[in-house]
Scaffold this motif. Structure first.
Motif, PDB file in Angstrom:
ATOM      1  N   ARG A 122      46.523  79.199  24.084  1.00  0.00           N
ATOM      2  CA  ARG A 122      45.159  78.698  23.900  1.00  0.00           C
ATOM      3  C   ARG A 122      44.981  77.303  24.495  1.00  0.00           C
ATOM      4  NH1 ARG A 122      45.398  79.878  17.549  1.00  0.00           N
ATOM      5  NH2 ARG A 122      44.994  82.130  17.519  1.00  0.00           N
ATOM      6  N   ILE A 123      46.081  76.629  24.781  1.00  0.00           N
ATOM      7  CA  ILE A 123      46.029  75.234  25.233  1.00  0.00           C
ATOM      8  C   ILE A 123      46.029  75.206  26.757  1.00  0.00           C
ATOM      9  CG2 ILE A 123      47.095  72.964  25.062  1.00  0.00           C
ATOM     10  CD1 ILE A 123      48.717  74.135  22.665  1.00  0.00           C
ATOM     11  N   VAL A 124      44.916  74.744  27.341  1.00  0.00           N
ATOM     12  CA  VAL A 124      44.809  74.669  28.801  1.00  0.00           C
ATOM     13  C   VAL A 124      44.408  73.247  29.173  1.00  0.00           C
ATOM     14  CG1 VAL A 124      43.780  75.668  30.867  1.00  0.00           C
ATOM     15  CG2 VAL A 124      44.061  77.085  28.807  1.00  0.00           C
ATOM     16  N   PRO A 125      45.392  72.353  29.352  1.00  0.00           N
ATOM     17  CA  PRO A 125      45.059  70.965  29.670  1.00  0.00           C
ATOM     18  C   PRO A 125      44.430  70.843  31.054  1.00  0.00           C
ATOM     19  CG  PRO A 125      47.346  71.201  28.931  1.00  0.00           C
ATOM     20  CD  PRO A 125      46.833  72.565  29.229  1.00  0.00           C
ATOM     21  N   ALA A 126      43.529  69.883  31.191  1.00  0.00           N
ATOM     22  CA  ALA A 126      42.990  69.545  32.508  1.00  0.00           C
ATOM     23  C   ALA A 126      44.028  68.746  33.276  1.00  0.00           C
ATOM     24  CB  ALA A 126      41.707  68.734  32.351  1.00  0.00           C
ATOM     25  N   SER A 127      43.890  68.718  34.600  1.00  0.00           N
ATOM     26  CA  SER A 127      44.905  68.047  35.425  1.00  0.00           C
ATOM     27  C   SER A 127      45.004  66.561  35.131  1.00  0.00           C
ATOM     28  CB  SER A 127      44.600  68.266  36.908  1.00  0.00           C
ATOM     29  OG  SER A 127      43.315  67.744  37.234  1.00  0.00           O
ATOM     30  N   GLU A 128      43.920  65.949  34.632  1.00  0.00           N
ATOM     31  CA  GLU A 128      43.945  64.513  34.353  1.00  0.00           C
ATOM     32  C   GLU A 128      44.418  64.201  32.931  1.00  0.00           C
ATOM     33  OE1 GLU A 128      39.603  65.836  33.639  1.00  0.00           O
ATOM     34  OE2 GLU A 128      41.275  66.312  35.001  1.00  0.00           O
ATOM     35  N   ASP A 129      44.673  65.224  32.113  1.00  0.00           N
ATOM     36  CA  ASP A 129      45.130  64.998  30.744  1.00  0.00           C
ATOM     37  C   ASP A 129      46.592  64.554  30.708  1.00  0.00           C
ATOM     38  OD1 ASP A 129      42.698  65.724  29.657  1.00  0.00           O
ATOM     39  OD2 ASP A 129      43.283  67.793  29.246  1.00  0.00           O
ATOM     40  N   VAL A 130      46.976  63.968  29.579  1.00  0.00           N
ATOM     41  CA  VAL A 130      48.373  63.665  29.285  1.00  0.00           C
ATOM     42  C   VAL A 130      48.783  64.516  28.088  1.00  0.00           C
ATOM     43  CG1 VAL A 130      50.048  61.937  28.526  1.00  0.00           C
ATOM     44  CG2 VAL A 130      48.272  61.308  30.167  1.00  0.00           C
ATOM     45  N   VAL A 131      49.793  65.348  28.273  1.00  0.00           N
ATOM     46  CA  VAL A 131      50.306  66.197  27.197  1.00  0.00           C
ATOM     47  C   VAL A 131      51.481  65.489  26.538  1.00  0.00           C
ATOM     48  CG1 VAL A 131      51.519  68.351  26.675  1.00  0.00           C
ATOM     49  CG2 VAL A 131      49.522  68.374  28.188  1.00  0.00           C
ATOM     50  N   TYR A 132      51.393  65.325  25.218  1.00  0.00           N
ATOM     51  CA  TYR A 132      52.466  64.690  24.456  1.00  0.00           C
ATOM     52  C   TYR A 132      53.224  65.756  23.673  1.00  0.00           C
ATOM     53  CZ  TYR A 132      54.781  62.220  20.638  1.00  0.00           C
ATOM     54  OH  TYR A 132      55.719  61.766  19.728  1.00  0.00           O
ATOM     55  N   VAL A 259      50.480  55.839  26.115  1.00  0.00           N
ATOM     56  CA  VAL A 259      49.699  56.938  26.691  1.00  0.00           C
ATOM     57  C   VAL A 259      48.253  56.507  26.904  1.00  0.00           C
ATOM     58  CG1 VAL A 259      48.761  59.240  26.256  1.00  0.00           C
ATOM     59  CG2 VAL A 259      51.169  58.770  25.800  1.00  0.00           C
ATOM     60  N   ALA A 260      47.694  55.768  25.944  1.00  0.00           N
ATOM     61  CA  ALA A 260      46.322  55.275  26.109  1.00  0.00           C
ATOM     62  C   ALA A 260      46.211  54.398  27.348  1.00  0.00           C
ATOM     63  CB  ALA A 260      45.895  54.495  24.872  1.00  0.00           C
ATOM     64  N   GLY A 261      47.231  53.585  27.588  1.00  0.00           N
ATOM     65  CA  GLY A 261      47.237  52.746  28.777  1.00  0.00           C
ATOM     66  C   GLY A 261      47.285  53.562  30.057  1.00  0.00           C
ATOM     67  N   LEU A 262      48.109  54.604  30.073  1.00  0.00           N
ATOM     68  CA  LEU A 262      48.172  55.479  31.249  1.00  0.00           C
ATOM     69  C   LEU A 262      46.832  56.162  31.488  1.00  0.00           C
ATOM     70  CD1 LEU A 262      51.662  57.219  30.731  1.00  0.00           C
ATOM     71  CD2 LEU A 262      51.134  55.269  32.206  1.00  0.00           C
ATOM     72  N   LEU A 263      46.203  56.642  30.404  1.00  0.00           N
ATOM     73  CA  LEU A 263      44.896  57.308  30.540  1.00  0.00           C
ATOM     74  C   LEU A 263      43.824  56.356  31.045  1.00  0.00           C
ATOM     75  CD1 LEU A 263      44.938  59.457  27.279  1.00  0.00           C
ATOM     76  CD2 LEU A 263      44.861  60.334  29.623  1.00  0.00           C
ATOM     77  N   ALA A 264      43.976  55.068  30.712  1.00  0.00           N
ATOM     78  CA  ALA A 264      43.004  54.065  31.167  1.00  0.00           C
ATOM     79  C   ALA A 264      43.269  53.625  32.605  1.00  0.00           C
ATOM     80  CB  ALA A 264      43.040  52.851  30.239  1.00  0.00           C
ATOM     81  N   GLY A 265      44.327  54.145  33.215  1.00  0.00           N
ATOM     82  CA  GLY A 265      44.621  53.827  34.609  1.00  0.00           C
ATOM     83  C   GLY A 265      45.526  52.634  34.812  1.00  0.00           C
ATOM     84  N   HIS A 266      46.168  52.145  33.738  1.00  0.00           N
ATOM     85  CA  HIS A 266      47.055  50.991  33.870  1.00  0.00           C
ATOM     86  C   HIS A 266      48.397  51.398  34.467  1.00  0.00           C
ATOM     87  CE1 HIS A 266      44.080  48.792  31.749  1.00  0.00           C
ATOM     88  NE2 HIS A 266      44.352  49.280  30.552  1.00  0.00           N
ATOM     89  N   LEU A 269      54.090  48.968  33.579  1.00  0.00           N
ATOM     90  CA  LEU A 269      54.518  47.701  32.975  1.00  0.00           C
ATOM     91  C   LEU A 269      53.449  47.083  32.080  1.00  0.00           C
ATOM     92  CD1 LEU A 269      56.707  45.841  35.643  1.00  0.00           C
ATOM     93  CD2 LEU A 269      57.336  46.442  33.297  1.00  0.00           C
ATOM     94  N   PRO A 270      52.216  46.903  32.533  1.00  0.00           N
ATOM     95  CA  PRO A 270      51.201  46.362  31.611  1.00  0.00           C
ATOM     96  C   PRO A 270      50.898  47.293  30.447  1.00  0.00           C
ATOM     97  CG  PRO A 270      50.218  46.933  33.737  1.00  0.00           C
ATOM     98  CD  PRO A 270      51.694  46.989  33.912  1.00  0.00           C
ATOM     99  N   ALA A 271      50.988  48.618  30.667  1.00  0.00           N
ATOM    100  CA  ALA A 271      50.767  49.555  29.567  1.00  0.00           C
ATOM    101  C   ALA A 271      51.842  49.385  28.500  1.00  0.00           C
ATOM    102  CB  ALA A 271      50.748  50.987  30.088  1.00  0.00           C
ATOM    103  N   LEU A 272      53.082  49.150  28.927  1.00  0.00           N
ATOM    104  CA  LEU A 272      54.172  48.960  27.973  1.00  0.00           C
ATOM    105  C   LEU A 272      54.097  47.595  27.293  1.00  0.00           C
ATOM    106  CD1 LEU A 272      57.139  50.616  29.870  1.00  0.00           C
ATOM    107  CD2 LEU A 272      56.096  51.397  27.738  1.00  0.00           C
ATOM    108  N   ALA A 273      53.662  46.579  28.020  1.00  0.00           N
ATOM    109  CA  ALA A 273      53.502  45.261  27.403  1.00  0.00           C
ATOM    110  C   ALA A 273      52.498  45.341  26.259  1.00  0.00           C
ATOM    111  CB  ALA A 273      53.055  44.242  28.445  1.00  0.00           C
ATOM    112  N   ARG A 274      51.443  46.083  26.462  1.00  0.00           N
ATOM    113  CA  ARG A 274      50.442  46.245  25.400  1.00  0.00           C
ATOM    114  C   ARG A 274      51.004  47.115  24.265  1.00  0.00           C
ATOM    115  NH1 ARG A 274      45.170  44.942  25.148  1.00  0.00           N
ATOM    116  NH2 ARG A 274      43.893  46.064  23.610  1.00  0.00           N
TER     117      ARG A 274
END
Length: 304
Positions: A122-132, A259-266, A269-274
């Motif tokens: 049932r799970i069909v992620p879009a190409s821009e999604d991040v699956v955890y 993951v939120a940082g990656l989704l925001a386009g960061h 390194l800055p995503a991990l710093a946050r």
């Protein structure tokens, strides 16, 4: 809109704050306690509070614990991708938290462990999604081989983040290999990295893990921050010194913010710093889902 699609387990935490752990056969009185949804919810709440769209692809049960979890997910604005699982309630854990903030768990599985091939289809992620994916979901008791096989069929454009969890040593070897082969980001604690590589030094363990998958590796080292490994290059990302109250959910808060940082386009390194700042603030508060809001992180970073 790109989303975090969380394939894990939301369960109920029965948290007890104790003056010390009892001896075998002994007893101890809790100074206080709480009953609250936790598990995978901690990752999703962290991502939501940093502004990410989130969908939960795991199962919830039909009972008081399942209802409590669904209420909390809906309250947080998290989309539910599965109907309630009929005939079984959501599982729970008992978490003991000592005065140093360290926590120890015992878990009873429930409906969340019933995720199978039918549910996964049932799970069909879009190409821009991040699956955890959580390592708990790769265990035999969670139909881990079905999840590992599903990962191999995902659109290659979908980003996959795996957090192996403290039971990584119990994941079947074939499921672990399949998950590593499809993973873009492997995020784990120092102890989990050591279990996987036999290397006590987190930087060396990160480098060794980076040679196994198709993407990067994050090894979390508590107040010291984390190590980022990509293409065998390892970079330390400094953490923050804070007064720790409760470490419950700190790793989840970290990976959710990352993951939120990656989704925001960061960039990583800055995503991990946050993410390091998010985890630092989370351990200063009691409870599992204690990740700060984006505004709180911004304020914290201006003071450090």
């Amino acid at each position: 809109m790109a989303r975090l699609v969380h394939i894990g387990s939301v369960i109920v935490d029965i948290v007890m704050y104790v003056p010390g752990f009892p001896r075998p056969g002994g007893d101890v009185l809790a100074t206080r306690s709480e009953i609250t949804p936790g598990g995978g919810l901690n990752v999703m709440i962290s991502a939501r509070r940093q502004g990410a769209a989130v969908a939960y692809a795991g199962l919830t049960g039909t009972g008081p614990f399942g209802e409590l979890c669904r209420q909390e997910l809906e309250k947080a604005g998290i989309e539910l991708l599965q109907p309630a699982f009929l005939g079984e309630d959501t599982g729970y854990d008992v978490a003991l938290v000592d005065p140093a903030g360290e926590r120890t768990f015992a878990t009873n599985l429930g409906a969340e462990s019933r995720l199978d091939t039918e549910h996964l289809e049932r799970i069909v992620p879009a190409s821009e999604d991040v699956v955890y994916v959580s390592g708990y979901g790769l265990l035999d008791v969670h139909n881990g081989r079905a999840l590992a096989h599903w990962l191999t069929k995902l659109d290659p454009a979908v980003t996959v983040v795996v957090d192996p969890g403290p039971l990584v040593g119990d994941i079947p070897a074939d499921a672990l290999r399949a998950a590593i082969a499809r993973t873009d980001w492997w995020s784990c604690s120092r102890r989990e990295a050591t279990v996987m590589t036999g290397l006590a030094d987190p930087a060396r363990a990160a480098r060794a893990l980076a040679g196994r998958g198709r993407g990067g590796v994050v090894v979390r080292v508590g107040p010291d921050g984390c190590f980022l490994a990509q293409a065998r290059e390892v970079v330390p990302v400094p953490g923050h010194s804070v007064s720790t109250v409760d470490t419950n959910g700190a790793g989840d808060a970290h990976v959710g913010a990352f993951v939120a940082g990656l989704l925001a386009g960061h960039e990583p390194l800055p995503a991990l710093a946050r993410a390091n700042a998010v985890a630092a603030l989370a351990v200063t508060r009691c409870g599992p889902a204690t990740a700060p809001t984006a505004a709180e992180v911004d304020e914290f970073l201006t003071r450090t």
